[in-house]
Motif scaffolding. Structure first.
Motif: not given
Length: 296
Positions: A3-13
Motif C-alpha cells: 500500500d505504501r509503494n502504491y501511494k508513492e507511485k501515485m504521488i510520483e505519477s
C-alpha cells in the motif's frame, strides 16, 4: 508495504503529470505567440521590423519598427536595475547580518507586503507623486519620462531582490563566517569577502528575477513614461517620454483589427519579449551554476 509503494507511485505519477502539463502549456503558448507573430513577415520585411526606427501602425504607410519600443524598454529596465540592485543588496545585507533580530523580524514582513501591492497602485502613486516631483526638480515639460518609469520599476523590483538575496545570505554556513572572524577579519571584511561571495549564486538569481519583473511590467510604465514611441538617447533620453514594448501591447491590442498587420505586429513584439525573458532566465541559470561551482 504494498500500500505504501502504491501511494508513492501515485504521488510520483501526479507530480510527473503536473510537470508534463506545465511543459505542454508552455509549448502551446509559444505556438500561439509565434504563429501569429510570424504572419507579419508575409507582408512586412523582417528587416523593417527588426531595424525600423518608427512605430506608426495606423498611418497610411504603416511602419512597424520595433527599435523605439525595444530601446524604450531597455533604458527603463537599465535605470530600474541601476537603482534597485545596490539598494536591494545593501538592504538584504543589513537585514541578514547587521540588524537587531527584532528589527529584522519587522522589516522582512514589510518588504514582503511591498511585493504584493498591485502594479496599478504603484502606477497611481508614481503619477500623482513622482511625476510632478520629477517635472519640478529637473524643470521638464512633463514628468512622465523614462527616469520616472525607472524609479517606479526599481521600487517594484526591490522586494524580489531583497527577499531572495536575504535568503541566500542567511543560508551561508555559520562556520564560514566564524572561520573568517577567527582568522582576524573584521565584520565588514567577513561580509564582503566571505558572506557575499558565498551567497553570490542566490544574489545573482535575485538580480535576474528583478530584471525580469522590470522588463515585463506593463501598467506602471504605461502610466508614468509618457508613451511616446521614439528612440531615446542616453543618458539624455532618461528625461524624455518613452514607450515600452509591454505598454504598446496593452494600449493597442484592444482596438486593433484582428488579422491585420498591426495585430500580427503586436504578437511579434510579444514574441520578442518572450525571447528576451527566456534569455534572461538562461543567463541567470548560467550565473547560478558558475558561482555555485566556485563556492562548492
Amino acid at each position: 508495504m504494498l500500500d505504501r509503494n502504491y501511494k508513492e507511485k501515485m504521488i510520483e505519477s501526479v507530480l510527473f503529470s503536473v510537470s508534463t502539463l506545465t511543459v505542454v502549456i508552455l509549448l502551446l503558448i509559444c505556438l500561439f505567440l509565434f504563429r501569429d507573430g510570424l504572419l507579419l513577415f508575409e507582408d512586412v520585411p523582417f528587416s523593417n521590423f527588426a531595424a525600423g526606427r518608427f512605430w506608426y501602425p495606423t498611418s497610411v504607410n504603416a511602419q512597424f519598427g520595433i527599435l523605439p519600443l525595444f530601446f524604450g524598454s531597455l533604458i527603463v529596465t537599465a535605470g530600474a536595475i541601476l537603482f534597485s540592485v545596490p539598494l536591494g543588496i545593501a538592504s538584504a545585507i543589513y537585514i541578514s547580518e547587521m540588524a537587531n533580530p527584532r528589527v529584522a523580524d519587522y522589516l522582512k514582513p514589510f518588504v514582503e507586503i511591498l511585493a504584493g501591492v498591485p502594479s496599478v497602485v504603484y502606477g497611481f502613486f508614481g503619477l500623482v507623486v513622482l511625476v510632478p516631483f520629477v517635472q519640478q526638480t529637473f524643470n521638464l515639460a512633463t514628468g512622465q519620462t523614462a527616469l520616472t518609469g525607472s524609479v517606479m520599476l526599481g521600487i517594484m523590483a526591490l522586494p524580489t531582490i531583497i527577499t531572495i538575496s536575504e535568503d541566500a545570505i542567511s543560508s551561508v554556513p555559520a562556520s564560514l563566517k566564524q572561520g573568517s572572524l577567527a582568522l582576524g577579519a573584521t565584520r565588514w571584511q567577513t561580509i564582503y569577502k566571505v558572506t557575499v561571495p558565498a551567497a553570490l549564486s542566490g544574489i545573482s538569481a535575485a538580480v535576474m528575477l528583478g530584471m525580469g519583473r522590470a522588463i515585463g511590467e506593463t501598467m506602471t510604465v504605461m502610466m508614468v513614461t509618457g508613451n511616446t514611441a521614439v528612440i531615446p538617447s542616453f543618458p539624455g533620453g532618461l528625461f524624455d517620454p518613452v514607450r515600452t514594448m509591454t505598454a504598446t501591447i496593452a494600449l493597442e491590442m484592444g482596438e486593433v483589427p484582428q488579422g491585420s498587420d498591426h495585430f500580427h505586429a503586436l504578437f511579434a513584439v510579444g514574441s520578442v519579449l518572450f525571447i528576451l525573458t527566456f534569455l534572461i532566465n538562461l543567463v541567470a541559470d548560467s550565473i547560478k551554476k558558475k558561482y555555485r561551482f566556485k563556492v562548492d
